[in-house]
Design a protein around this motif. Structure first.
Motif, short mmCIF file in Angstrom:
data_model
loop_
_atom_site.label_atom_id
_atom_site.label_comp_id
_atom_site.label_asym_id
_atom_site.label_seq_id
_atom_site.Cartn_x
_atom_site.Cartn_y
_atom_site.Cartn_z
N ALA A 191 0.65 -1.35 0.11
CA ALA A 191 0.07 0.00 0.16
C ALA A 191 0.84 1.32 0.26
O ALA A 191 0.56 1.97 -0.76
N TRP A 192 2.19 1.28 1.04
CA TRP A 192 2.71 2.69 0.83
C TRP A 192 3.71 2.22 -0.46
O TRP A 192 3.65 3.38 -1.04
N CYS A 193 3.64 1.40 -1.06
CA CYS A 193 4.15 1.58 -2.60
C CYS A 193 3.59 1.77 -3.50
O CYS A 193 3.60 2.98 -3.90
N GLU A 194 2.40 1.84 -3.23
CA GLU A 194 1.11 1.87 -4.32
C GLU A 194 1.11 3.81 -4.18
O GLU A 194 1.12 4.67 -5.43
N ALA A 195 1.49 4.46 -3.21
CA ALA A 195 1.10 5.80 -3.06
C ALA A 195 2.47 6.56 -3.46
O ALA A 195 2.69 7.20 -4.27
N ALA A 196 3.30 5.18 -3.47
CA ALA A 196 4.84 6.37 -3.38
C ALA A 196 5.38 5.73 -4.96
O ALA A 196 6.43 7.03 -5.23
N ARG A 197 4.80 5.25 -5.53
CA ARG A 197 5.73 4.74 -6.84
C ARG A 197 5.52 5.66 -8.27
O ARG A 197 6.75 6.47 -8.27
N ASP A 198 3.94 5.86 -8.35
CA ASP A 198 4.04 6.87 -9.57
C ASP A 198 4.63 8.65 -8.74
O ASP A 198 5.29 9.36 -9.73
N ALA A 199 4.73 9.17 -8.09
CA ALA A 199 5.55 9.84 -7.54
C ALA A 199 6.84 10.21 -7.68
O ALA A 199 7.66 10.69 -8.69
N ALA A 200 7.53 8.83 -6.96
CA ALA A 200 8.75 8.94 -7.38
C ALA A 200 10.02 8.32 -8.54
O ALA A 200 10.85 9.46 -8.94
N LEU A 201 8.25 7.68 -9.43
CA LEU A 201 8.88 8.01 -10.85
C LEU A 201 9.00 9.41 -12.17
O LEU A 201 9.86 9.52 -12.75
N ASN A 202 7.84 9.81 -11.28
CA ASN A 202 7.99 11.20 -11.79
C ASN A 202 8.92 11.70 -11.90
O ASN A 202 8.84 13.08 -12.27
N ALA A 203 9.28 11.87 -10.58
CA ALA A 203 10.33 12.45 -9.78
C ALA A 203 11.94 12.15 -11.22
O ALA A 203 12.83 13.07 -10.89
N ALA A 204 11.91 10.84 -11.05
CA ALA A 204 12.74 10.40 -11.61
C ALA A 204 13.42 10.94 -13.36
O ALA A 204 14.22 10.81 -13.90
N THR A 205 11.79 10.97 -13.70
CA THR A 205 12.29 11.85 -14.66
C THR A 205 11.59 13.40 -15.41
O THR A 205 11.50 13.58 -16.47
N ASP A 206 11.71 14.19 -14.30
CA ASP A 206 11.70 15.27 -13.83
C ASP A 206 13.17 15.90 -15.06
O ASP A 206 13.88 15.86 -14.63
N PRO A 207 12.63 16.26 -15.29
CA PRO A 207 13.79 17.08 -16.50
C PRO A 207 14.86 18.10 -15.59
O PRO A 207 15.46 17.96 -15.94
N ASP A 208 14.23 18.90 -14.49
CA ASP A 208 14.87 19.27 -13.19
C ASP A 208 15.56 18.46 -12.66
O ASP A 208 16.78 18.92 -12.74
N LEU A 209 15.44 17.68 -12.58
CA LEU A 209 15.94 16.66 -11.50
C LEU A 209 16.30 15.89 -12.26
O LEU A 209 17.54 15.28 -11.69
N ARG A 210 16.56 16.15 -13.77
CA ARG A 210 17.37 14.86 -13.93
C ARG A 210 18.64 15.29 -14.84
O ARG A 210 19.65 14.94 -14.14
N GLN A 211 18.35 17.06 -15.16
CA GLN A 211 19.57 17.62 -15.19
C GLN A 211 21.25 17.30 -13.88
O GLN A 211 21.77 17.60 -14.45
N LEU A 212 20.03 17.68 -12.64
CA LEU A 212 20.67 17.34 -11.28
C LEU A 212 21.57 16.83 -11.08
O LEU A 212 22.41 16.12 -10.24
#
Length: 259
Positions: free
Chosen positions: A19-40
């Motif tokens: 249940a925790w993973c389901e809630a966190a997964r999309d947010a985590a993967l969105n962060a990993a594909t965010d252009p600004d965060l990827r540049q950093l």
């Protein structure tokens, strides 16, 4: 064997953790594909998203309307550590080909990453042109939660079993007679490297591949790293993603004083 004895402990999958993973997964993967965060945070030829503090969770580990971290089946583990408030988690994602050599990586640094899994101790930060090590983050423990599926050879976490005992002994000598608030001022590079060499010579190297919902609790003093991605190893399209919580002690003395 408990994490205090071995230096790490794996916790199996359960419904509440899912249940925790389901809630966190999309947010985590969105962060990993965010252009600004990827540049950093994208490193090693695009094969590792470091993602420090990239998960948007609150002090109880909640992501959005998802469950609190403690409520997700980690109550006993977190209670055993004596810390309940959490920082924003690291989102670490590795991809096929890890680790490629960055232009800024020396050949020696790249060899260490590929042959020694970039083995390190969290909280010792390299400073200055010579990258001398100082204790700047007195982590209490490290808890990683797997968010995506990956085969065992797909850049798993690596632990040197019982290495926390060698590290604790070395730093107890290094900081003897020094006030805890001044520990960060000490250059511990040579002591750290000598202790790490002893770890390589005497401690068992253990690969810890995690499936979704599984987690691993690491002692703050344990030497750990990430193995290279084996040729042909498969993972989810998003890569091997793990959320790592690494809260720090309020009192730096606890870094050596606690079990």
């Amino acid at each position: 064997m408990s994490w205090l004895e071995a230096g790490f402990q794996v916790f199996g999958r359960e419904a509440a953790v899912d249940a925790w993973c389901e809630a966190a997964r999309d947010a985590a993967l969105n962060a990993a594909t965010d252009p600004d965060l990827r540049q950093l945070w994208l490193r090693h030829g695009g094969t590792w998203f470091v993602g420090v503090d990239a998960l948007d969770n609150d002090a109880e580990g909640c992501v959005g309307n998802g469950p609190a971290f403690g409520a997700a089946g980690y109550g006993a583990a977190v209670a055993a550590t004596g810390i309940s408030l959490l920082h924003r988690a690291q989102v670490s994602v590795t991809y096929p080909g890890y680790p490629r050599q960055d232009e800024t990586d020396s050949d020696a640094a790249h060899r260490f990453r590929t042959m020694r899994d970039a083995a390190h101790l969290d909280g010792l930060l390299p400073e200055g042109p010579q990258k001398r090590r100082h204790l700047r983050e007195a982590h209490a423990w490290i808890l990683g939660v797997a968010l995506t599926e990956a085969e065992a050879g797909a850049a798993p976490l690596v632990i040197w079993e019982r290495s926390h005992r060698i590290i604790a002994g070395a730093f107890a000598k290094a900081f003897a007679g020094i006030a805890p608030e001044a520990w960060g001022d000490e250059d511990v590079t040579d002591i750290y490297k000598a202790a790490r060499t002893e770890v390589f010579e005497t401690c068992k190297r253990v690969e810890v591949p995690l499936s979704v919902g599984e987690s691993v609790l690491l002692h703050r003093h344990v030497i750990h790293g990430v193995a290279p991605w084996s040729e042909g190893a498969k993972a989810a399209p998003e890569g091997r993603a793990i959320a790592y919580f690494r809260p720090c002690f309020e009192d730096p003395e606890d870094w050596l004083g606690r079990p």
